[in-house]
Enzyme design. Structure first.
Site, mmCIF file in Angstrom:
data_model
loop_
_atom_site.group_PDB
_atom_site.id
_atom_site.type_symbol
_atom_site.label_atom_id
_atom_site.label_comp_id
_atom_site.label_asym_id
_atom_site.label_seq_id
_atom_site.Cartn_x
_atom_site.Cartn_y
_atom_site.Cartn_z
ATOM 1 N N GLY A 228 0.722 -0.991 0.047
ATOM 2 C CA GLY A 228 0.003 0.162 -0.027
ATOM 3 C C GLY A 228 0.754 1.137 -0.222
ATOM 4 N N SER A 229 0.223 2.270 0.443
ATOM 5 C CA SER A 229 0.992 3.575 0.503
ATOM 6 C C SER A 229 1.970 3.694 1.607
ATOM 7 C CB SER A 229 -0.129 4.739 0.537
ATOM 8 O OG SER A 229 -0.676 4.277 2.172
ATOM 9 N N VAL A 232 0.863 4.951 5.207
ATOM 10 C CA VAL A 232 0.332 3.614 6.017
ATOM 11 C C VAL A 232 1.351 2.644 6.462
ATOM 12 C CG1 VAL A 232 -1.339 1.752 6.182
ATOM 13 C CG2 VAL A 232 -2.285 3.848 5.168
ATOM 14 N N GLY A 233 2.152 2.475 5.520
ATOM 15 C CA GLY A 233 3.488 1.601 5.659
ATOM 16 C C GLY A 233 4.263 2.209 6.786
ATOM 17 N N GLU A 250 5.447 -3.216 0.996
ATOM 18 C CA GLU A 250 5.763 -3.131 -0.426
ATOM 19 C C GLU A 250 4.903 -1.675 -0.648
ATOM 20 O OE1 GLU A 250 7.247 -4.433 -2.878
ATOM 21 O OE2 GLU A 250 7.890 -6.225 -2.198
ATOM 22 N N CYS A 284 1.821 0.824 -8.698
ATOM 23 C CA CYS A 284 2.736 1.143 -8.051
ATOM 24 C C CYS A 284 4.192 1.324 -8.916
ATOM 25 C CB CYS A 284 3.320 0.141 -7.000
ATOM 26 S SG CYS A 284 3.410 -1.606 -7.406
ATOM 27 N N GLU A 385 4.148 10.523 -5.395
ATOM 28 C CA GLU A 385 3.244 9.448 -6.210
ATOM 29 C C GLU A 385 1.972 10.088 -6.267
ATOM 30 O OE1 GLU A 385 2.183 5.818 -4.204
ATOM 31 O OE2 GLU A 385 2.819 4.714 -6.024
HETATM 32 P P1 NAD Z 1 -3.381 2.390 1.249
HETATM 33 O O1 NAD Z 1 -2.058 2.336 2.132
HETATM 34 O O2 NAD Z 1 -4.313 3.195 1.596
HETATM 35 O O3 NAD Z 1 -4.078 1.094 1.697
HETATM 36 C C1 NAD Z 1 -3.607 -0.265 1.601
HETATM 37 C C2 NAD Z 1 -4.186 -1.247 2.809
HETATM 38 O O4 NAD Z 1 -3.905 -0.939 4.060
HETATM 39 C C3 NAD Z 1 -5.764 -1.376 2.460
HETATM 40 O O5 NAD Z 1 -6.152 -2.474 2.654
HETATM 41 C C4 NAD Z 1 -6.135 -0.362 4.178
HETATM 42 O O6 NAD Z 1 -7.283 -0.549 4.316
HETATM 43 C C5 NAD Z 1 -5.270 -0.704 4.673
HETATM 44 N N1 NAD Z 1 -4.778 0.260 5.822
HETATM 45 C C6 NAD Z 1 -4.997 1.551 5.749
HETATM 46 N N2 NAD Z 1 -4.750 2.175 6.962
HETATM 47 C C7 NAD Z 1 -4.208 1.115 7.848
HETATM 48 C C8 NAD Z 1 -3.772 1.087 9.110
HETATM 49 N N3 NAD Z 1 -3.844 2.372 9.977
HETATM 50 N N4 NAD Z 1 -3.401 -0.198 9.756
HETATM 51 C C9 NAD Z 1 -3.202 -1.218 8.861
HETATM 52 N N5 NAD Z 1 -3.945 -1.200 7.429
HETATM 53 C C10 NAD Z 1 -4.242 -0.172 7.039
HETATM 54 O O7 NAD Z 1 -3.235 2.225 -0.165
HETATM 55 P P2 NAD Z 1 -4.088 2.010 -1.276
HETATM 56 O O8 NAD Z 1 -4.908 3.168 -1.530
HETATM 57 O O9 NAD Z 1 -5.123 0.697 -1.088
HETATM 58 O O10 NAD Z 1 -3.168 1.546 -2.504
HETATM 59 C C11 NAD Z 1 -2.347 2.657 -3.212
HETATM 60 C C12 NAD Z 1 -0.749 2.662 -2.823
HETATM 61 O O11 NAD Z 1 -0.419 1.134 -2.805
HETATM 62 C C13 NAD Z 1 0.052 3.288 -3.687
HETATM 63 O O12 NAD Z 1 0.963 3.898 -2.644
HETATM 64 C C14 NAD Z 1 0.754 2.483 -4.375
HETATM 65 O O13 NAD Z 1 2.021 2.709 -4.709
HETATM 66 C C15 NAD Z 1 0.800 1.089 -3.523
HETATM 67 N N6 NAD Z 1 1.166 -0.282 -4.287
HETATM 68 C C16 NAD Z 1 2.230 -0.725 -3.875
HETATM 69 C C17 NAD Z 1 2.704 -1.903 -4.553
HETATM 70 C C18 NAD Z 1 4.126 -2.444 -4.356
HETATM 71 O O14 NAD Z 1 4.177 -3.593 -4.669
HETATM 72 N N7 NAD Z 1 4.946 -1.573 -4.262
HETATM 73 C C19 NAD Z 1 1.616 -2.636 -5.270
HETATM 74 C C20 NAD Z 1 0.261 -1.899 -5.394
HETATM 75 C C21 NAD Z 1 0.096 -0.746 -4.767
#
Ligand code: NAD
Ligand code: MN
Length: 493
Positions: A228-229, A232-233, A250, A284, A385
């Site tokens: 994810g982002s 959040v990471g 990731e 991503c 991004e």
């Molecule tokens: P996001 O970070 O908003 O959410 C990702 C996941 O995390 C979701 O399931 C969300 O519900 C969960 N989440 C949100 N807050 C949380 C918390 N406090 N604790 C635990 N979990 C939580 O990302 P998104 O909008 O779903 O996806 C887009 C992002 O993902 C972009 O930044 C993109 O670059 C990244 N991405 C990365 C890869 C990779 O492999 N590097 C692949 C696909 C997407």
């Protein structure tokens, strides 16, 4: 009435304990409700972790080749349903059918790859320094794995995590993105059909701040695997750090395609178009920067704009459509926000830059494919991004300058270079600060049998896919067997 879907906990389909629900919408037609899903909370996560813990003993003791047979079956079912799953995926998150077919195919590939790994999971056997002594290493499961995924690859990313986790003998609590709960449900239904024992896979739907957070903070989760982002990471890393909990992250990218003066320009244009606007730029690995050598910048820009303006935006089930909608209205606003920032910073809006609302498009989250010109490397639109159909053109004074611009962000996921000069291609392979490098192909297009991930703020040192994913989902156990019948002392005898 929208169809109701459930969590899968301990082999049962159940509602959230609170009874709360949320809806999944079609981003191309926001009045099309795909289904109602449990808006779960910590109580549901607790039950899922409990079930996963209970199932762990049996699952980790099942021979890995047998676990592999189950995953192979999942691959077979996915293959048989590829078309219908892809159609549902286009309806749920918007990307065109040929892309959602590819998404399912990636899950199929991962299933077969992980299944085969059931007969490998190789450790090392090495000579011992003492006589009559045997030395080796074996892989062991980590335990209960919390898997948290985004919406842009609704089938592929969950498969990337779930299948390797299972082949290594772990049990799983899976929290999908709130925008793609149906496809997550389909994946879990398929695992149910394979006969995977109750509790080995558990699905908990809901939001990040409730379900995701509860997984990350649960004392009996051994590993968190997150895609994810960065925002959040970082929160997850802090929380796991305090608990000394294993975590693999990731995250985002600010991927560049470099086009040198000697590139095959037709090929570079094709690559740029696909890399920047495939999946509506919501990858991503999307090409969000085009770094073009000055001598060809004008020609490249002119020809690129012609191609971009010819892209057809619409509902992804229409075979004539090149680009689908953004995943939701919040993303639409976020993308518009970045375009506005770019213009304020002095970038030139070369095309697009607005939502598309004509006719049918007015019912969905459509945005015009957008190109920003005269972008400088330090601008926010060259650093952050955007995750939408927006790409920035930057001009470079030669090869070295192009590399410096490419490397000048906090991300390091994917980079591509177009050139016919083999010396420069190899120098770029060496010098690009990036987890993935492509030569004469776009920044998107990874295959499952090699490591996937990035450096700097893109990741925390792990790699999914390939055999490297096994390092995330297993712990090493080193084994010495002394058959000498006496006490032998390493380094001393
Ligand atoms: P996001 O970070 O908003 O959410 C990702 C996941 O995390 C979701 O399931 C969300 O519900 C969960 N989440 C949100 N807050 C949380 C918390 N406090 N604790 C635990 N979990 C939580 O990302 P998104 O909008 O779903 O996806 C887009 C992002 O993902 C972009 O930044 C993109 O670059 C990244 N991405 C990365 C890869 C990779 O492999 N590097 C692949 C696909 C997407
Ligand atoms: Mn949706």
């Amino acid at each position: 009435m929208a169809e109701r879907y459930f969590n899968w906990i301990g082999g049962q389909w159940v509602a959230a304990r609170s009874g709360e629900i949320f809806q999944s919408l079609n981003p191309a037609r926001l009045d099309d409700v795909i289904g109602e899903f449990p808006a779960s909370d910590g109580a549901d996560v607790g039950a899922a972790v409990e079930a996963a813990r209970e199932a762990l003993e049996g699952w980790r003791k099942m021979p890995a080749p047998k676990r592999g047979e189950i995953l192979f079956k999942a691959g077979e079912i996915l293959k048989a349903r590829k078309e219908s799953l892809a159609r549902e995926m286009t309806r749920e998150m918007g990307k065109p059918l040929r892309e959602t077919l590819g998404d399912v195919q990636e899950a199929i590939d991962t299933a077969y790859y992980a299944a085969g790994e059931g007969r490998r999971l190789a450790g090392e056997t090495v000579p011992a320094e003492l006589p009559n002594k045997f030395a080796m290493s074996v892989r062991c499961p980590v335990g209960v794995c919390g898997l948290i995924t985004p919406w842009n690859f609704p089938m592929a990313i969950p498969a990337w995590k779930t299948f390797p986790a299972l082949i290594c003998g772990n049990t799983v609590v899976f929290k999908p993105a709130k925008d793609t709960p149906l496809l997550a449900t389909r994946l879990v239904q398929i695992l149910e059909e394979t006969g995977v024992p109750a509790g080995v896979v558990n699905l908990v739907h809901g939001f990040g701040e409730s379900v995701g957070k509860a997984i990350v903070e649960h004392p009996r989760v051994d590993l968190v695997s997150f895609t994810g982002s960065c925002e959040v990471g970082r929160v997850i890393a802090e929380s796991c750090g305090r608990r000394l909990r294993k975590h693999s992250l990731e995250m985002g990218g600010k991927n560049a395609q470099i086009i040198l003066h000697d590139a095959n320009l037709d090929l570079a244009l094709e690559g740029a178009l696909w890399g920047a606007f495939g999946t509506t730029g919501q990858r991503c690995t999307a090409t969000s920067r085009l770094i073009v050598e000055r001598s060809i910048a004008e020609e490249f820009t002119r020809r690129f704009l012609e191609r971009v303006q010819a892209l057809r935006v619409g509902y992804g089930l229409d075979p004539k459509v090149d680009i689908g909608p953004l995943v939701n209205l919040a993303q639409l606003q976020r993308v518009q926000g970045y375009v506005d920032i770019g213009v304020r910073e002095g970038a030139k809006l070369l095309c697009g830059g607005r939502p598309l609302t004509e006719g049918e498009l007015g019912h969905g989250c459509f945005y015009a494919p957008t190109v920003l010109g005269e972008v400088q490397p330090r601008m926010r639109v060259a650093q952050e991004e955007i995750f939408g159909p927006v790409t920035a053109i930057l001009t470079a004074d030669g090869f070295e300058d192009a590399l410096e611009i490419a490397n000048g962000t906090n991300y390091g996921l994917s980079c591509s270079i177009y050139t016919r000069d083999v010396n420069r291609a190899f120098a770029a392979i060496r010098d690009l600060a990036s987890g993935i490098v492509y030569v004469n192909s776009p920044t998107i297009g990874a295959e499952v049998q090699l490591p996937f991930g990035g450096i700097k703020n893109t990741g925390n040192g792990h790699r999914e896919a390939g055999t490297t994913v096994l390092d995330i989902f297993s712990e090493w156990k080193t084994v010495y067997v002394d058959y000498s019948g006496r006490l032998q002392k390493a380094q001393m005898d």
